[in-house]
Enzyme design. Structure first.
Site, mmCIF file in Angstrom:
data_model
loop_
_atom_site.group_PDB
_atom_site.id
_atom_site.type_symbol
_atom_site.label_atom_id
_atom_site.label_comp_id
_atom_site.label_asym_id
_atom_site.label_seq_id
_atom_site.Cartn_x
_atom_site.Cartn_y
_atom_site.Cartn_z
ATOM 1 C CB VAL A 71 -0.947 0.061 1.219
ATOM 2 C CG1 VAL A 71 -1.600 1.357 1.395
ATOM 3 C CG2 VAL A 71 -1.786 -1.195 1.351
ATOM 4 C CB ALA A 116 4.885 2.755 1.010
ATOM 5 C CE LYS A 117 5.244 -1.298 8.205
ATOM 6 N NZ LYS A 117 5.968 -0.616 8.949
ATOM 7 N N GLY A 118 3.984 -2.985 3.384
ATOM 8 C CA GLY A 118 3.662 -3.966 2.826
ATOM 9 C C GLY A 118 3.383 -5.137 3.690
#
Ligand code: NAD
Length: 427
Positions: A71, A116-118
């Protein structure tokens, strides 16, 4: 409509839900700042959310399909920045909340990144190194077009590490047909990692704690410090603070806490833990209950273990003068109000633990320069950024008559909002 109303699921989970906490703080800061309604709409939603299904051949020959997310909440101030976590209970909602959190954190310390992050839904304890490598490489290949030093720069998070970053860097580089070290941070030193990165979050905590003590007219050399969590953040903060003359009176770990009112010998405690596997039983200390450690009278309480440890149920029992949030989200938004009423000086997580992402930024800069800094340079530049950011937050708090957490969100929203306003909306 306020974000909180959209996100509410069940009353029981409201207080400890990271998405709802982040949303409550966003709404409060946006209102105080008078942020334009339209900009609020833009910033409430992630700019891009990618879900991928990752087919992998397991060691026994079976095919399994894992679900992964990336994201990008905002890239208004620069490439997306944020970790990738591997856990069986990762959800898209959680990844969304953490991506937004990264936008605010990068903006508070004024580094040119968005958020962001995953995550990948998997249980790393049940997977071999080979399986983890194949999952990581296929996930990277599936999202390769949204990654890049100018697009989105992942880092380690829960259950991912230097090795995971090396695999991502290699897979991305193979697709680009050239080596691109700056596509991830948190890499091994041999592959373009930065000196000072392992200590950076703990060092940042120490720097802002020193600033807070000075602001409150307290003397660091007589300040009693209690630390929850003796891992990367808490352990490094303890070591650096002890070296700088702070008195670390208590360390709490998952299996117990040790206390010495004259100050613990942190190097000896580290050696003891290495030799025995636990801090419990450390000589020259009294054992105390793990959870009671939070309520000791002290000048500085540094929660550095996990989220939601200070809640509406126990916040009134905190007797620290300063709460330095080494962990992400250790305090719920309901507890915030109780701490404010009791005049606890809170250094909020998006400022307190931003030393880590700041040195990740330095890693990215060094990779792009192809020129590596010595540790003194890294530490000096980290100190400058942490001190300036602390001052920015405190001056917003004074100017707007809000507590530090709201001030930190206001600083962040102001910076991200200005970037969007100046860029304009492309249509
Ligand atoms: P870590 O796993 O190295 O350390 C956490 C420690 O807390 C472990 O030693 C664990 O045993 C201990 N612990 C767990 N439950 C506990 C409990 N109930 N009471 C006392 N101790 C307990 O993790 P870390 O990298 O130090 O991260 C800690 C927190 O800081 C997390 O919230 C993380 O998101 C946040 N954080 C880490 C970094 C970083 O650079 N590592 C950067 C920003 C934020």
């Amino acid at each position: 409509m306020p974000m909180i109303a959209e996100a509410t699921s069940s009353v029981a989970s409201v207080e400890t839900n990271p998405w709802i906490s982040a949303a409550a703080r966003f709404d409060e800061a946006a209102a105080k700042l008078g942020l334009d309604e339209g900009l609020q709409k833009v910033l409430r939603l992630a700019a891009k959310e990618v879900t991928v299904h990752i087919p992998v051949i397991l060691d026994d020959g079976r095919i399994e399909v894992f679900t992964g997310y990336r994201v990008q909440h905002s890239i208004a101030r620069g490439p997306g920045k944020g970790g990738i976590r591997y856990a069986p209970d990762v959800t898209l909602d959680e990844v969304r909340a953490l991506a937004a959190w990264m936008t605010w954190k990068c903006a508070v310390v004024n580094i040119p990144f968005g958020g962001a992050k995953g995550g990948i839904i998997c249980d790393p304890s049940l997977l071999s190194q080979g399986e983890l490598e194949r999952i990581t490489r296929r996930y990277t290949a599936e999202i390769v077009e949204i990654l890049g030093p100018e697009r989105d720069v992942p880092a380690p998070d829960m259950n991912t590490n230097e090795q995971t970053m090396a695999w991502i860097m290699d897979t991305y580089s193979m697709h680009m047909r050239h080596t691109s070290t700056a596509v991830v941070t948190g890499k091994p030193l041999e592959l373009g990692g930065s000196r000072g990165r392992p200590e950076a979050t703990g060092r940042g905590c120490m720097i802002v704690t020193g600033q807070a003590l000075r602001k409150l007219g307290l003397d660091p050399s007589s300040a009693r410090v209690v630390i929850q969590g003796f891992g990367n953040v808490g352990g490094m903060a303890a070591r650096l603070m002890a070296r700088a003359g702070f008195r670390i009176v208590c360390i709490a770990e998952y299996d117990g806490a040790v206390y010495n009112r004259h100050g613990l010998d942190i190097e000896a405690l580290m050696k003891f833990r290495k030799d025995t596997g636990s801090i419990v039983g450390f000589p020259e200390s009294e054992p105390i209950d793990r959870d009671e450690a939070l309520f000791l009278e002290c000048e500085v309480l540094l929660p550095a273990a996990k989220e939601n440890v200070i809640t509406s149920e126990n916040a009134a029992r905190i007797r620290a003068r300063i709460l330095c949030e080494g962990a992400n989200g250790p305090t719920t938004f309901v507890a915030d109000r109780i701490l404010a009423e009791n005049r606890v000086f809170v250094i909020p997580d998006i400022l307190a633990n931003a030393g880590g992402v700041t040195v990740s930024y330095f890693e990215w800069v060094q990779d792009r320069q192809g020129y590596f800094w010595n540790e003194a340079l890294v530490n000096g530049r980290l100190e400058e950024i942490m001190v300036n950011s602390f001052r920015d937050v405190v001056s917003y708090a004074d100017k707007h008559g809000v507590h530090n957490r709201t001030a930190a969100y206001m600083v962040a929203l102001d910076r991200v909002g200005s970037a969007i306003r100046m860029r304009g909306l492309y249509a």
